[in-house]
Design an enzyme around this catalytic site. Sequence first.
Site, PDB file in Angstrom:
ATOM      1  N   ASP A 106       2.641  -3.766 -12.393  1.00  0.00           N
ATOM      2  CA  ASP A 106       3.553  -2.704 -12.821  1.00  0.00           C
ATOM      3  C   ASP A 106       5.000  -3.151 -12.599  1.00  0.00           C
ATOM      4  OD1 ASP A 106       1.315  -1.167 -13.278  1.00  0.00           O
ATOM      5  OD2 ASP A 106       1.430  -0.132 -11.344  1.00  0.00           O
TER       6      ASP A 106
HETATM    7  N1  URA Z   1      -2.633  -1.787  -9.326  1.00  0.00           N
HETATM    8  C1  URA Z   1      -1.577  -0.998  -9.602  1.00  0.00           C
HETATM    9  O1  URA Z   1      -1.659   0.210  -9.511  1.00  0.00           O
HETATM   10  N2  URA Z   1      -0.442  -1.583 -10.003  1.00  0.00           N
HETATM   11  C2  URA Z   1      -0.281  -2.925 -10.099  1.00  0.00           C
HETATM   12  O2  URA Z   1       0.798  -3.402 -10.447  1.00  0.00           O
HETATM   13  C3  URA Z   1      -1.379  -3.724  -9.804  1.00  0.00           C
HETATM   14  C4  URA Z   1      -2.548  -3.134  -9.419  1.00  0.00           C
END
Ligand code: URA
Length: 240
Positions: A106
Amino acid sequence: MPFMRIDKLISQWGFGSRKEVKTILKQGAVTVDGHVVTRPETRIDPEVSVIYVGDELIEYEKYVYIMMNKPDGVISATYDEEDNTVIDLLEDKYQWMSLFPVGRLDKDTTGLIILTNDGGFAHRALSPKKHVEKVYVAQLDKEIGEKEIGVFAAGVMLDDGYRCMSAVLEGLTDNYAKITIKEGKFHQVKRMFAAVGIDVLALKRIAFAGIDLDEGMATGEYRRLNENEMNIVANLLSKD
Ligand code: URA
């Protein structure tokens, strides 16, 4: 690899701008398969030709593997209209190599992301059948207990009804927790914690496919994978 202009290649290998490389070529310092090449527009195949600049042999690498400590606010993609991507953070010499991030973090997740131009590696590392491990450290809005550890081990049910594979959850100090998962659903870690009523305040990936984040690297820094890490890549590639 298609044939490429010799001036572009030599410039990309770090011998200066295209203009500087033109001068190097004019000086007769470049040989391709033993023949001096002076014309910048000469096209060659770096995979098969032996290229020297002066007495330096240019070692062509088909695939490049980079580990980056992704900063907050940067997108794991090759292009974005608004924000910086992990590729934008790379120096010029990597810009032509068609690198891409292996999987996604993310925008606000930090930590280990591998960048490569090896589609085979990415495919294997991301295949849902391979169950490649990803390890994260999460800062949470509350402390976890035995109940959450048990639920994660049994398989958390996400908001869309999907039951996750068993995950290892471990409490660290100050509302931090370490979580190891073997799959990669969209926002998976945040959704797993949400399912047990916990908010993730910050998330950092510390390992991927057996490769640990080099903790000596500040966010935004990157480096080529070392020999040990390349052995892990080779091992993954050797498995069907
Ligand atoms: N899980 C998440 O919620 N976000 C990420 O960036 C990676 C794994």
